[in-house]
Design a protein around this motif. Structure first.
Motif, PDB file in Angstrom:
ATOM      1  N   LEU A 401      10.183  -5.996 -16.938  1.00 49.74           N
ATOM      2  CA  LEU A 401      10.528  -6.938 -17.995  1.00 49.74           C
ATOM      3  C   LEU A 401      11.056  -8.218 -17.359  1.00 49.74           C
ATOM      4  N   THR A 402      10.486  -9.357 -17.733  1.00 54.15           N
ATOM      5  CA  THR A 402      10.940 -10.645 -17.236  1.00 54.15           C
ATOM      6  C   THR A 402      11.256 -11.553 -18.412  1.00 54.15           C
ATOM      7  N   VAL A 403      12.307 -12.365 -18.233  1.00 55.55           N
ATOM      8  CA  VAL A 403      12.742 -13.305 -19.261  1.00 55.55           C
ATOM      9  C   VAL A 403      12.808 -14.689 -18.636  1.00 55.55           C
ATOM     10  N   THR A 404      12.084 -15.616 -19.212  1.00 61.64           N
ATOM     11  CA  THR A 404      12.120 -17.012 -18.782  1.00 61.64           C
ATOM     12  C   THR A 404      12.640 -17.837 -19.952  1.00 61.64           C
ATOM     13  N   SER A 405      13.822 -18.435 -19.776  1.00 63.92           N
ATOM     14  CA  SER A 405      14.444 -19.137 -20.894  1.00 63.92           C
ATOM     15  C   SER A 405      15.238 -20.339 -20.395  1.00 63.92           C
ATOM     16  N   PRO A 406      14.552 -21.403 -19.969  1.00 66.36           N
ATOM     17  CA  PRO A 406      15.276 -22.595 -19.511  1.00 66.36           C
ATOM     18  C   PRO A 406      15.984 -23.276 -20.670  1.00 66.36           C
ATOM     19  N   PRO A 407      17.071 -24.000 -20.420  1.00 64.65           N
ATOM     20  CA  PRO A 407      17.738 -24.746 -21.498  1.00 64.65           C
ATOM     21  C   PRO A 407      16.754 -25.702 -22.177  1.00 64.65           C
ATOM     22  N   GLY A 408      16.739 -25.662 -23.469  1.00 68.28           N
ATOM     23  CA  GLY A 408      15.790 -26.460 -24.216  1.00 68.28           C
ATOM     24  C   GLY A 408      14.536 -25.713 -24.609  1.00 68.28           C
ATOM     25  N   GLY A 409      14.356 -24.509 -24.037  1.00 72.85           N
ATOM     26  CA  GLY A 409      13.226 -23.658 -24.387  1.00 72.85           C
ATOM     27  C   GLY A 409      11.952 -24.055 -23.667  1.00 72.85           C
ATOM     28  N   PRO A 410      10.873 -23.341 -23.903  1.00 74.18           N
ATOM     29  CA  PRO A 410      10.815 -22.148 -24.762  1.00 74.18           C
ATOM     30  C   PRO A 410      11.295 -20.897 -24.030  1.00 74.18           C
ATOM     31  N   THR A 411      11.544 -19.847 -24.792  1.00 74.71           N
ATOM     32  CA  THR A 411      11.891 -18.547 -24.222  1.00 74.71           C
ATOM     33  C   THR A 411      10.652 -17.661 -24.224  1.00 74.71           C
ATOM     34  N   VAL A 412      10.363 -17.093 -23.057  1.00 78.28           N
ATOM     35  CA  VAL A 412       9.207 -16.213 -22.914  1.00 78.28           C
ATOM     36  C   VAL A 412       9.701 -14.840 -22.471  1.00 78.28           C
ATOM     37  N   LEU A 413       9.457 -13.848 -23.288  1.00 75.74           N
ATOM     38  CA  LEU A 413       9.820 -12.464 -22.994  1.00 75.74           C
ATOM     39  C   LEU A 413       8.526 -11.723 -22.671  1.00 75.74           C
ATOM     40  N   ARG A 414       8.434 -11.199 -21.445  1.00 71.05           N
ATOM     41  CA  ARG A 414       7.185 -10.588 -20.983  1.00 71.05           C
ATOM     42  C   ARG A 414       7.461  -9.192 -20.452  1.00 71.05           C
ATOM     43  N   ALA A 415       6.741  -8.221 -20.995  1.00 67.54           N
ATOM     44  CA  ALA A 415       6.879  -6.825 -20.561  1.00 67.54           C
ATOM     45  C   ALA A 415       5.519  -6.319 -20.104  1.00 67.54           C
ATOM     46  N   GLU A 416       5.515  -5.661 -18.953  1.00 69.29           N
ATOM     47  CA  GLU A 416       4.291  -5.072 -18.411  1.00 69.29           C
ATOM     48  C   GLU A 416       4.489  -3.577 -18.246  1.00 69.29           C
ATOM     49  N   PHE A 417       3.520  -2.814 -18.740  1.00 64.11           N
ATOM     50  CA  PHE A 417       3.585  -1.355 -18.668  1.00 64.11           C
ATOM     51  C   PHE A 417       2.343  -0.835 -17.944  1.00 64.11           C
ATOM     52  N   PRO A 418       2.518   0.015 -16.930  1.00 60.54           N
ATOM     53  CA  PRO A 418       1.338   0.664 -16.352  1.00 60.54           C
ATOM     54  C   PRO A 418       0.721   1.603 -17.366  1.00 60.54           C
ATOM     55  N   CYS A 419      -0.590   1.531 -17.498  1.00 63.48           N
ATOM     56  CA  CYS A 419      -1.238   2.311 -18.553  1.00 63.48           C
ATOM     57  C   CYS A 419      -2.684   2.526 -18.158  1.00 63.48           C
ATOM     58  N   ALA A 420      -2.991   3.635 -17.499  1.00 68.40           N
ATOM     59  CA  ALA A 420      -4.367   3.953 -17.147  1.00 68.40           C
ATOM     60  C   ALA A 420      -5.125   4.327 -18.416  1.00 68.40           C
ATOM     61  N   SER A 421      -6.256   3.677 -18.605  1.00 75.43           N
ATOM     62  CA  SER A 421      -7.035   3.953 -19.805  1.00 75.43           C
ATOM     63  C   SER A 421      -8.487   4.135 -19.443  1.00 75.43           C
TER      64      SER A 421
END
Length: 421
Positions: A401-421
């Motif tokens: 899980l990574t959060v990028t939120s500089p003052p003034g925005g935008p805020t980006v919430l990014r989650a990566e899950f391993p998932c063999a399909s």
């Protein structure tokens, strides 16, 4: 084009000089490493039968590790970055246990192997680099110095090249023509030596297994803590919400029953029964909310995309959901992704002052990625309690899980899950 070509030449020149410095210092490092390895091995072997054996081994290992550390940094000249340390922590309350812990690490013996191996490798490649550099530089600079070294017995064609002015001038273009090949050979020798150093000095399987075990242990602890916190939240919500409403409905019904037994107040019982019905409806709604908070039924029925669309519809923000509506993933992944988006939308509405969000899901075959981007003022704390709980949920599935939120925005919430399909 000219500027780009000049930059390329400078890069090649710097790479060649770094390679040459690496190979020439390898001559000194190889001799020092061999002498230390022999002295340390003999000393430890002789003292191993005495009480000084353990302390001597630990001291020798300490010095060996420092020399190997210098080799890792020296290899970084060629590799672009120093080789990572392969050692694991040493524990033990006695010298015997510390000796066992140090000896059990493969990196201890690989360090020693490299210090011994460096001598022949460094000697051969260093001498080759020195000879190639000296010969080519001597040819390019022949008119400046070769006149001072007469050699009347030089065989042909060395005789006219070395003893005549025209011959010495002819050596200059020959040296310049050979220069690219000489530079390539020097860089290639340095690459081979650095690759060998990386093979012996870089973290091996033992270090990776230790790190993985530590990571899994920490992840398991965080998962247990997260589950305990979730159970406490559910218990609190049940006690303060649905349970209180059900108790209130029971008391209201008991009051209505008492009024029904009294003919004088029989008409007032209808209002109490209606109130009890509303209280039970509120309790049922509270229970449904709790169930959705544990695992939304729509996830199992229609999948992640439909659940996110329903979540977007309930949000006070303008939310756009992008992704494959037909994609299905393991239940644990869908549940974690759902709560990541839910928390992201909640934070955007409550704390970021956002008016719109974009939710994107993507699958590349082995990884499911969920991204929540809002147009708020930013400044979110990645270590906050809400985001830390999400991080635990994601890490429980070996995700990130990574959060990028500089003052003034935008805020980006990014989650990566391993998932063999």
């Amino acid at each position: 084009m000219v500027v780009r070509g000049a930059g390329s030449i400078q890069q090649v020149l710097r790479a060649t000089l770094r390679a040459l410095a690496y190979l020439l210092t390898g001559l000194v490092a190889g001799v020092a490493g061999l002498l230390w390895s022999l002295a340390a091995t003999v000393t430890v072997a002789v003292l191993s039968v005495t009480q000084l054996g353990g302390p001597t081994f630990l001291a020798a290992s300490w010095v060996t590790r420092r020399l190997a550390g210098l080799e890792r940094h020296r290899a970084g000249w060629q590799l672009g970055a120093a080789i990572e340390s392969p050692y694991t922590s040493i524990t033990g309350d006695t010298i015997r246990r510390r000796v066992t812990a140090v000896a059990a690490q493969p990196a201890t013996w690989r360090d020693l192997a490299w210090l011994i191996t460096l001598f022949p490798i460094g000697l051969a490649s260093g001498i080759a680099a020195a000879v190639v550099t000296a010969v080519d530089a001597g040819a390019v600079l022949a008119p400046l110095w070769l006149w001072a070294v007469p050699n009347p017995r030089a065989p042909f064609p060395a005789d006219p090249l070395m003893t005549t002015a025209a011959g010495r001038l002819a050596l200059v273009p020959i040296g310049l023509l050979v220069l690219p090949a000489a530079a390539w050979l020097i860089r290639r020798l340095a690459q081979l030596q650095a690759a060998t150093a990386s093979a012996l000095l870089a973290p091996g399987t033992h270090r990776r297994l230790v790190d993985e075990t530590a990571r899994l242990t920490e992840t398991r602890r965080r998962v247990v803590d997260a589950q305990a916190a979730e159970l406490r939240r559910i218990e609190r919500d049940l006690h303060d919400g649905a349970q209180a409403r059900i108790v209130a409905a029971g008391m209201t019904l008991a009051l209505a029953a008492r009024k029904l037994r009294d003919p004088a107040h029989g008409g007032a019982a209808a209002a109490d029964v209606e109130l009890a019905r509303r209280q039970l409806d509120d309790a049922l709604a509270e229970l449904r909310r709790l169930v959705r908070g544990i695992h939304p039924p729509i996830l199992g029925d229609r999948g992640l995309h439909a659940a996110l669309a329903a979540l977007a519809g309930d949000s006070p923000l303008t939310v756009a959901v992008h992704g494959d509506p037909t994609a299905r993933h393991p239940a644990a992944v869908e549940s974690a992704a759902y709560f990541v988006v839910a928390e992201g939308l909640t934070n955007a509405a409550k704390h970021a002052g956002a008016t719109a969000c974009v939710v994107t899901t993507a699958t590349n075959g082995t990884t499911v990625t969920v991204t929540v981007t809002d147009d708020g003022r930013g400044g979110a704390d990645p270590a906050g309690s809400g985001l830390d709980g999400l991080r635990r949920r994601v890490e429980a599935l070996d995700g990130d899980l990574t959060v990028t939120s500089p003052p003034g925005g935008p805020t980006v919430l990014r989650a990566e899950f391993p998932c063999a399909s």
